[in-house]
Each structure stands twice: as structure tokens, then as C-alpha cells.
Design an enzyme around this catalytic site. Structure first.
Site, PDB file in Angstrom:
ATOM      1  N   SER A 144      -9.835  -0.688   7.175  1.00 16.27           N
ATOM      2  CA  SER A 144      -9.225  -0.652   5.845  1.00 16.27           C
ATOM      3  C   SER A 144      -8.498  -1.934   5.469  1.00 16.27           C
ATOM      4  O   SER A 144      -8.237  -2.170   4.285  1.00 16.27           O
ATOM      5  CB  SER A 144      -8.250   0.530   5.753  1.00 16.27           C
ATOM      6  OG  SER A 144      -8.943   1.750   5.904  1.00 16.27           O
ATOM      7  N   SER A 175      -9.406   1.661   2.955  1.00 18.22           N
ATOM      8  CA  SER A 175      -8.595   2.489   2.083  1.00 18.22           C
ATOM      9  C   SER A 175      -7.569   1.667   1.304  1.00 18.22           C
ATOM     10  O   SER A 175      -6.979   2.155   0.336  1.00 18.22           O
ATOM     11  CB  SER A 175      -7.870   3.561   2.909  1.00 18.22           C
ATOM     12  OG  SER A 175      -7.002   2.973   3.867  1.00 18.22           O
ATOM     13  N   LYS A 205       0.854  -1.195   0.000  1.00 18.57           N
ATOM     14  CA  LYS A 205       0.000   0.000   0.000  1.00 18.57           C
ATOM     15  C   LYS A 205       0.885   1.238   0.000  1.00 18.57           C
ATOM     16  O   LYS A 205       1.882   1.301   0.723  1.00 18.57           O
ATOM     17  CB  LYS A 205      -0.903  -0.036   1.230  1.00 18.57           C
ATOM     18  CG  LYS A 205      -1.921   1.082   1.316  1.00 18.57           C
ATOM     19  CD  LYS A 205      -2.804   0.897   2.551  1.00 18.57           C
ATOM     20  CE  LYS A 205      -3.858   1.971   2.678  1.00 18.57           C
ATOM     21  NZ  LYS A 205      -4.729   1.759   3.859  1.00 18.57           N
TER      22      LYS A 205
END
Length: 581
Positions: free
Chosen positions: A178, A154, A80
Site C-alpha cells: 500500500s 490502500s 492517511k
């Protein structure tokens, strides 16, 4: 060896097997990933997509490492883009924020040391402020199964990379869900360790005191393989904690919410049906299931982003937002600036913390030796629906996830079938932080029950015995050797060939632990299997030594001839080896 042999679904075990068999090499795997990433560019999976120039040094490094000594040798993973990889730009999905770190984040350093290969930086909701996967200037990430739907956030790109065969696992982060919501929406497992168990050094914070690094994968086993490398204390990280895993045990109790739950969005009805099926599956595991009032958990969830605690996000990013007007997306800035409300005073913050402490104490009582089970999400949306109402749709996605880190819980999101074709449904299992290891036992119990039935066999159907081929022909696979609870006696039945009969006795009569085998059988085969069993044998519920209860061979008590009691041998295989057999 060829990249054509690289499996579409990348798992750690599949890659290890392919490397052992020389079906393909790490270079073949990376070349396949490069092709897949290029073909799916419109899905907005990546901010820094896989390119050979960045990956090549890691491939070359493998030549100096031993696969036997490196548990993740040649395993590709996505990162990420709020987690640092040395020499690769990190953006947090905000181009004006970008910088190039000189060193890896602590968790990346550990994975690379174990032989894993970072392949790219994955898209995310800007500054990790979202659960929908649409809040990125690099494009709204598309769901891996139905592109018109949201991917979840996210950690959107991280989940999609795994679901689309461009990584075997992926790192995400989780403050309020997330690391779990994208797993549910893309049919994956999302594992969130206890706060501090994996170091967050080198992670751009959302809420610094609550953030967790997480992993997405296709199985709980792959998540735990990553966990073994990532977990552990780092002195330089002020929020790092020495939170090792204990030995996993099956929890005594599954807790589910009492009464109806809130489901939302265009798929609310089928999500509710899927949740009802998930509850039935929990009951079918044989574990005790109890309904509880979860209103306090929902109260804790609201405290995270609808009270003074939200100021923590603003504390980390205030200076950047003020110094770079227009650099953040309007919805991101709106969310971040909610933390500067005049009503969010220091006194209000302490009052919220006092209430959280009260809720946390109550949940500690609930969860002792238990697992809480909730839907990971109460629904989903199309990307167009989220664009039309970006705040409320996002708020609803965190309804059953926001409480977790505030209350120091560990969690794993797992698939729980489909709400409808191409629409996965997921549940999340929650535990106390010091009982986190039990999540794996509970997850396996649910997943096995959801797709197959676990059968206990004690005689001719065991491995190496005359009827093993019957088990294999029905599609059954061996799981493990274990023992019954000490409440059974075994008898040699007067049949040709001889076979055992397992009889449950009362507590007053005593009983022994009897060696058995567990096999996993497809549901479609179970009816045929049970219909073939001759009297006095049948299928009942067999209690295991670890407290689980599974279907298995039992014998009617009328056939229990005391002169044929062979319980002292401790099992059929042992009795066959005895001189009197």
C-alpha cells in the site's frame, strides 16, 4: 510574497528555497493548498480535507520555531486516515469506526516536532484492505494523471495529494504494497522502511505484526529527509525496533526475475515493454545484473492473503465487524471474514510460518550485498473494471509486492518512465533490512541512468577549468568529486593548453586513485559532447573507487609518455598547483 509563487509541484527543497528567498510564506503555501483541494474535490483525495481552522495552530507554532533548527519547518504533509492526528477525527474510511484521538501517532509527533504541518486526512481503502483505491465510502480515489484509472491503494489519497500539489510528502501505511503501488500508478517515489523502523503506535492496524508507516514524495531525497525525522525506537510500541541506517554503498549486484513475468489488465503489453526498458537501464548503470528464480517470492506472496496468515486482519477487527453489522463495505467484510475460515487452524498457521522461515533464509542469501528489482505492479485497471471484479483485480495488484514485509525486506518504489503517455511505470527495489541504506544508492543510480548519463571528467572540463562552460552549455550539472579505482595513471599530454590523459593499467602494473568529477548530462547532449573530443582522448568506462562504472574521459595508451606521468599528484587540479606545472 504571494501564493501565486507557490510551485505547482511541492518538494521540500523548492519550499525551503522559496522561504529563504521570501518568494512566499507558509501561509501562502497553505492558502494555495486550500484552493487546490477545493478544485479537486471530485477526485476524492481527502476524508478530512485541508481547512484553515485545523491547520492554523500549526502555522502559529512556526513563529516559535527556528527554520535553521527544524528540518521540516513549514513543510505541508498529508496523513492517511488510519494514522492519528491529535484532535482530528480518524475513520480508517469507516464512518461508524470514527473517533478523535487526544495525541498524535508517534511518527506524526516526530514530524510536527521538526516543523512539518499536517494539512488533512487522506482517503484510503477501508481499513487498509486493498491495493486499488476504490474501497472507500468517501468515494473511489481518481488517479492523478488519468482520472479513469485506479489510484492504487490502500494509501490512495496520500499519493494523489502529493501528485496533485496538495502536500510535499504524505504518510501512508504498507502491509502488502500500500505504500508502493499508489506511488507507481501516480509517478511518485514510495519509501517503505524495514518493519518496526518507524513506530506504528497510533496507527489503526491491518496486520499488526507487518504494518509499516511509509512516505510518498517526488524524490528519494525528500523521502530520506522525512526518514531522518521519523525513524527510531519507541518503547510503548511493541513492534518498534531500533533499526538505524548504515552508510549507503552501491550494491554489488542487481537481481531480476528470470524468464517472462505475468502482466495483466488493459495495459499489459505496454507494461511489459516498459519492464524490458527498465532492465536495459539497469544494465546501463554498469552494475552486474543477474537473473534469478522468484517462484519462492510468489509463494510467500500467496501465503499472506491466501492462507492462515490472513487471520491476523480478522483478529484486530472481528469485534468491531460483529458489533456493527453493515458498517463496513461488502467487499471489505468479505476480505476480513476470509480470516475466519475453519481450515485456518493454529496448526496451519505454524506450517505457513515454517515455510516462510525457509523462504526468508534463502532470500537472505540472495540479497546479501544485492538489490532485487521487480515491477511495482504488473498492470493497472480502470475504476469500472475494478468495480466489476473487485477481488481478482485487487489480488493481481499485489503480485510483486505482497512478499516484502513477510520476509523482512525494505523497499523503495521509483518511477521508471512511462508505459504510454500519461501512464507511469514503476519498479521497486528490495533490500535486506540491515542493508536498507543501500536502496538510496541503487535508486539514484537507476534514476540518473534513466534520464541522463553520468560522465567522469578529469581535466579541462572540471569546475573552474577552461571548458567548464562547455559542460554547462550542454545542460550538464556537477554531481560530486570522487576518485577512480586504484587502476589508473595520469599523463600530461603535449597540447596547448596542456590537458591530462587518464589511462587504465593492468592489475600487475598497479595504478593509483585519481581525483575526478562526476557530471550529469542529458542524453540528448551526450552525442554532441563525445563527437567534440579530440584524439587521443575518448569516452570509455571509468571504474570508481566505490565500485560504480560510468562513462568518462580515457586516453589511448600510445600517448602515455612515461616522462609525462603525473599520477603521483593524484589528479589534474593537484598537479596544476605543483611547482613543476
Amino acid at each position: 510574497m504571494s501564493k501565486q509563487a507557490v510551485p505547482r509541484s511541492l518538494t521540500i527543497e523548492a519550499l525551503r528555497k522559496g522561504y529563504r528567498n521570501r518568494s512566499f510564506t507558509p501561509i501562502d503555501v497553505i492558502e494555495a493548498i486550500l484552493e487546490r483541494a477545493e478544485a479537486s474535490a471530485e477526485s476524492h483525495i481527502w476524508i478530512a480535507p485541508p481547512v484553515m481552522e485545523r491547520i492554523q495552530p500549526y502555522l502559529e507554532r512556526l513563529e516559535r520555531l527556528s527554520p535553521e533548527q527544524c528540518p521540516l519547518w513549514g513543510i505541508p504533509f498529508a496523513v492517511k486516515d488510519n494514522i492519528e492526528v491529535a484532535g482530528w477525527p480518524v475513520t480508517a474510511a469507516c464512518p461508524d469506526f470514527a473517533y478523535t484521538p487526544e495525541s498524535h501517532a508517534a511518527v506524526v509527533e516526530r514530524l510536527v516536532a521538526a516543523g512539518a504541518i499536517p494539512v488533512g486526512k487522506a482517503n484510503l481503502d477501508q481499513f487498509a484492505t486493498g491495493l486499488v483505491g476504490t474501497r472507500s465510502p468517501y468515494g473511489a480515489a481518481h488517479n492523478a494523471l488519468r482520472p479513469e484509472l485506479i489510484s492504487g491503494g490502500s494509501s490512495s489519497g496520500s499519493a494523489i495529494a502529493v501528485a496533485c500539489g496538495q502536500a510535499a510528502f504524505a504518510l501512508g501505511t504498507d502491509t502488502a504494497g500500500s505504500g508502493r503501488v499508489p506511488a507507481a500508478l501516480n509517478g511518485l517515489v514510495g519509501y517503505k522502511p524495514a518493519v518496526g523502523a518507524w513506530p506504528s503506535a497510533g496507527v489503526i492496524p491491518a496486520c499488526r505484526s507487518l504494518d509499516c508507516v511509509t512516505v510518498f514524495a517526488h524524490s528519494i531525497d525528500d523521502c530520506l529527509t522525512v526518514d531522518r525525522q521519523a525513524r527510531g525506537y519507541v518503547e510503548s510500541d511493541p513492534y518498534s525496533a531500533a533499526r538505524s541506517l548504515s552508510n549507503p554503498v552501491m550494491p554489488e549486484l542487481f537481481l531480476i526475475p528470470e524468464g517472462p513475468l505475468e502482466f495483466f489488465g488493459p495495459f499489459a503489453a505496454v507494461y511489459e515493454q516498459a519492464w524490458e526498458q527498465a532492465k536495459r537501464t539497469l544494465i546501463d548503470t554498469g552494475c552486474l545484473v543477474e537473473a534469478i528464480d522468484i517462484s519462492m517470492l510468489l509463494e510467500a506472496s500467496s501465503l499472506l492473503y491466501e492462507g492462515p496468515l490472513v487471520a491476523e486482519r480478522w483478529a484486530d477487527l472481528e469485534a468491531f465487524v460483529i458489533a456493527h453489522p453493515g458498517a463496513t463495505l461488502p467487499v471489505t467484510e468479505q476480505i476480513l471474514r476470509s480470516g475466519e475460515k475453519a481450515t485456518y487452524t493454529a496448526a496451519a498457521l505454524f506450517q505457513a510460518q515454517y515455510r516462510l522461515a525457509e523462504i526468508k533464509r534463502m532470500t537472505e542469501k540472495w540479497l546479501k550485498n544485492a538489490i532485487l528489482v521487480l515491477p511495482t505492479a504488473g498492470g493497472t485497471w480502470t475504476r469500472e473494471q475494478v468495480a466489476a471484479d473487485p477481488v481478482d483485480t485487487n489480488r493481481k495488484m499485489g503480485l510483486y509486492t505482497n512478499h516484502c514485509n513477510l520476509l523482512d525486506m525494505s523497499a523503495v518504489a521509483i518511477p521508471a518512465g512511462e508505459a504510454e503517455e500519461g501512464l507511469p511505470f514503476g519498479i521497486t527495489l528490495f533490500s535486506l533490512a540491515d542493508e536498507e541504506a543501500n536502496l538510496s544508492s541503487a535508486a539514484r543510480a537507476f534514476l540518473l541512468q534513466a534520464e541522463t548519463v553520468t560522465v567522469a571528467v578529469c581535466g579541462l572540463h572540471m569546475r573552474g577549468m577552461p571548458l567548464e562552460q562547455q559542460m554547462l552549455g550542454l545542460g550538464a550539472t556537477f554531481i560530486e568529486e570522487t576518485q577512480t579505482a586504484p587502476r589508473y595513471e595520469m599523463y600530461r599530454l603535449p597540447t596547448t593548453p596542456p590537458k591530462p590523459g587518464l589511462v587504465r593499467v593492468s592489475e600487475k602494473e598497479g595504478g593509483r586513485e585519481i581525483a575526478i568529477e562526476l557530471w550529469r548530462m542529458p542524453y540528448r547532449s551526450f552525442g554532441k559532447f563525445t563527437a567534440s573530443i579530440p584524439a587521443p582522448l575518448g569516452i570509455g568506462k571509468v571504474e570508481l573507487t566505490d565500485g560504480r562504472t560510468v562513462p568518462g574521459f580515457l586516453c589511448e595508451s600510445y600517448a602515455a609518455d612515461p616522462e609525462r606521468n603525473i599520477s603521483e599528484a593524484g589528479g589534474w587540479r593537484n598537479w596544476l598547483k605543483s611547482p613543476i606545472a
